[in-house]
Design a protein around this motif. Structure first.
Motif, PDB file in Angstrom:
ATOM      1  N   UNK A 259       0.841  -1.202   0.000  1.00 40.30           N
ATOM      2  CA  UNK A 259       0.000   0.000   0.000  1.00 40.30           C
ATOM      3  C   UNK A 259       0.869   1.242   0.000  1.00 40.30           C
ATOM      4  N   UNK A 262       2.385   1.898  -3.403  1.00 37.33           N
ATOM      5  CA  UNK A 262       1.387   2.380  -4.359  1.00 37.33           C
ATOM      6  C   UNK A 262       0.984   3.825  -4.063  1.00 37.33           C
ATOM      7  N   UNK A 263       0.831   4.146  -2.771  1.00 39.51           N
ATOM      8  CA  UNK A 263       0.453   5.514  -2.416  1.00 39.51           C
ATOM      9  C   UNK A 263       1.562   6.496  -2.774  1.00 39.51           C
ATOM     10  N   UNK A 266       1.405   7.094  -6.417  1.00 39.37           N
ATOM     11  CA  UNK A 266       0.252   7.902  -6.805  1.00 39.37           C
ATOM     12  C   UNK A 266       0.465   9.372  -6.437  1.00 39.37           C
ATOM     13  N   UNK A 267       0.906   9.607  -5.187  1.00 43.83           N
ATOM     14  CA  UNK A 267       1.129  10.986  -4.764  1.00 43.83           C
ATOM     15  C   UNK A 267       2.342  11.580  -5.469  1.00 43.83           C
ATOM     16  N   UNK A 270       1.667  12.870  -8.930  1.00 44.15           N
ATOM     17  CA  UNK A 270       0.961  14.155  -8.871  1.00 44.15           C
ATOM     18  C   UNK A 270       1.960  15.297  -8.662  1.00 44.15           C
TER      19      UNK A 270
ATOM     20  N   UNK B 131      -6.600   7.662  -5.423  1.00 41.93           N
ATOM     21  CA  UNK B 131      -5.982   6.819  -4.395  1.00 41.93           C
ATOM     22  C   UNK B 131      -6.795   5.557  -4.178  1.00 41.93           C
ATOM     23  N   UNK B 139      -4.801  -5.808  -1.238  1.00 47.97           N
ATOM     24  CA  UNK B 139      -4.976  -4.994  -0.031  1.00 47.97           C
ATOM     25  C   UNK B 139      -6.464  -4.873   0.307  1.00 47.97           C
TER      26      UNK B 139
END
Lengths: 282, 328
Positions: A259, A262-263, A266-267, A270, B131, B139
């Motif tokens: 997680x 992946x976060x 993603x952030x 951006x 997100x 997950x």
């Protein structure tokens, strides 16, 4: 008169509630994964491969899966980029509106919706046909197929948003379409292209069903294109399948690591695209 | 041997050289052809997917009729009995439950974001949905096992059992919490960002002039939404929901982890089920050891693929027409 306003107020309240429900489910997922995953997360898990008896609760870590996942998703993304960028440029520069580009866009949209387990089955058939075993290469090919429509459509959207004046100015100066594509279009849409690449990478690293068939699993670090390779989603899945609470604990930590990756992607994409968009002409 | 290898290398080398020394126009023509042929790959890939899966399914179609496969209820790979009906039913149950939860919530959220929310709210929405969509399905599965399954087991199922146990649809015959309900809830959260994003797009495509006309004759904002916006965007909303459903149909890992995986015909939303993707993912290991087993699993993948293809092509065509109309 009154009744109409009351009806509106009620529905507006329900709408806000449903939006909050969706928003809070994200928080709830992150909260659950962090609370359950953090306790057994430690340095050894991130820096060691599984040792003997790891799946019975003995020492070791999931470095094999972390490295394997990065190899798989990295390779898949690279391969998808090799095919996806030319397609996006063809759709955006060479043939903006034609019957062929309509067909290509439709097929990309349709491919986007094809379940990853179907890609996995197809990759498996491909590998049987080529006489290959479950391997890094097989996983990379399958992930590239999975990522191709995601990446290409994202790039296509960005290129389509680009002001046509720039392109026309370049063509008017006598540049060929290829020169325009490389020196103007790619440069101008670079932030969007990087976002598309990272989007596809994030999708690839999190996908389990497609690599289940094609990449196999191993406790070692990846050692070659034709050897099996571990991946994080499968590490989560297999460790959850064991009956030992300590190992299941580690599955939660592995899920947290996944997680987190992946976060960050993603952030990060951006942030990166907003940084890079300063260099694009407005 | 060696000679032919060097000859091959020489031709290759010459090809590359002639490419590098091409004139600008020659390069342009070459890249156009190259890019065009790469662009045809996606079209080809769809055909390849169907053909490859169909060829691998052939062996089982030669021994059994397609109807006995689709409508058969017994699954005994060792006895060469492959009835897909329990799995097809499982897929449908889970998908329908997911859509029942997801559709109203997503629709209302999208209407709120499109019609009422301030610009700042919309700015938050995009990264939030991104997100939510970026979280890997494993997950979601872990979250389902840790949060949803216990909740269904301890809170939701007992409550439904107390209040509605006379309706067979809600009967609780399965005390574990792993089942259609848990799978549906996890799926609903998974497809939510997807449906919201599409519905939002569709709502935004409704011309502002129509809204203003409705407001000008004295309708409230909600009446405008109810009679004008919703009516205008209905085909697009349906297309978005169908796309979301096809996502749900094919979702593998998250569902596999919470749905219980028992091959039978479910009768209640709390029963365990065994959807098609879970069947494929769970049995890939032994599929080459039992005759016809691999053909059966590839058949399962083919069924999934065909359903998803039909859903996707129809809804993509509808959505495309709507978005194109608004861009004009």
């Amino acid at each position: 008169m009154k009744r109409r306003q009351v009806e509106e107020a009620i529905f507006k309240f329900i709408m806000v509630c449903s939006f909050l429900l969706v928003a809070s489910s994200l928080g709830l997922i992150l909260f659950t994964v962090i609370v359950k995953g953090l306790p057994s997360l430690n340095w050894a898990m991130l820096t060691q491969t599984p040792k003997g008896g790891y799946y019975l609760g003995k020492e070791g870590g999931i470095l094999n899966a972390i490295v394997g996942s990065i190899y798989l998703a990295g390779g898949g993304t690279l391969l998808a980029l090799l095919l996806g960028l030319p397609i996006a440029l063809y759709l955006g520069v060479y043939s903006r509106k034609s019957r062929i580009s309509d067909w290509v866009r439709l097929s990309l949209d349709v491919l986007w919706g094809v379940p990853s387990i179907v890609y996995g089955a197809f990759g498996f058939i491909l590998m049987l046909a080529m006489g290959m075993r479950a391997s890094l290469l097989g996983g990379i090919i399958t992930l590239a197929l999975l990522e191709l429509p995601i990446m290409t459509r994202a790039m296509d959207e960005v290129i389509r948003m680009m002001p046509r004046d720039l392109e026309q100015a370049s063509l008017a100066l006598g540049a060929t379409r290829m020169e325009t594509a490389i020196h103007v279009v790619i440069r101008q849409t670079l932030p969007g292209i990087i976002t598309a690449i990272l989007l596809a990478f994030g999708r690839g690293i999190g996908d389990a069903a497609s690599v289940l068939f094609t990449a196999g699993y191993t406790d070692r670090l990846p050692s070659g294109l034709l050897r099996p390779v571990a991946s994080l989603p499968l590490a989560v899945f297999f460790q959850l399948g064991t009956p030992f609470p300590e190992v299941q604990q580690r599955a939660y930590s592995a899920a947290l690591v996944l997680t987190f990756i992946v976060l960050i992607i993603s952030l990060g994409s951006r942030w990166l695209s907003s940084r890079l968009s300063r260099f694009a002409l407005k | 041997m060696n000679n032919s290898k060097t000859a091959w290398f020489k031709t290759f080398y010459n090809q590359i050289r002639s490419l590098l020394t091409l004139s600008r126009g020659g390069k342009e023509r070459f890249t156009e052809k190259l890019f065009l042929s790469i662009s045809l790959l996606p079209v080809l890939l769809i055909v390849l997917l169907v053909v490859a899966l169909w060829l691998r399914t052939q062996p089982i179609l030669e021994t059994q009729s397609i109807w006995s496969l689709l409508l058969g209820q017994t699954w005994h790979p060792i006895k060469s009995q492959f009835g897909f009906l329990p799995f097809i039913a499982g897929t449908m149950w889970v998908t329908i439950v997911a859509m029942v939860f997801a559709v109203p919530v997503c629709l209302l959220s999208a209407i709120y974001l499109s019609e009422y929310a301030r610009a700042s709210m919309r700015m938050i929405m995009k990264p939030l949905l991104d997100l939510l969509a970026a979280i890997p399905s494993v997950v979601y599965g872990v979250w389902g096992m840790l949060a949803i399954v216990p909740w269904v087991q301890n809170t939701f199922a007992p409550f439904m059992n107390k209040c509605f146990s006379y309706i067979p649809f809600f009967a609780v015959n399965n005390p574990t919490g792993f089942g259609i309900m848990a799978g549906g809830l996890v799926l609903a959260v998974m497809v939510a960002p997807f449906i919201i994003a599409i519905t939002y797009e569709v709502l935004q495509a409704v011309p502002t002039g129509l809204r203003q006309a409705s407001l000008a004759v004295g309708a409230t904002q909600w009446e405008t939404i109810k009679y004008i916006v919703m009516r205008q965007s209905l085909p697009g909303v349906i297309a978005g929901v169908v796309l979301g459903a096809s996502r749900a149909l094919g979702e593998t890992m998250a569902v596999l982890m919470v749905v219980g995986n028992v091959a039978h015909m479910p009768t209640s939303i709390f029963d365990a089920a065994y959807p098609l993707p879970a069947l494929i993912a769970n049995n890939y290991g032994e599929m080459l050891t039992i005759p016809l087993y691999d053909a059966a699993l590839m058949g399962a993948a083919l069924i999934l693929l065909l359903v998803v293809l039909v859903f996707n092509i129809l809804s993509t065509l509808i959505l495309r027409r709507i978005v194109r109309r608004s861009r004009r």
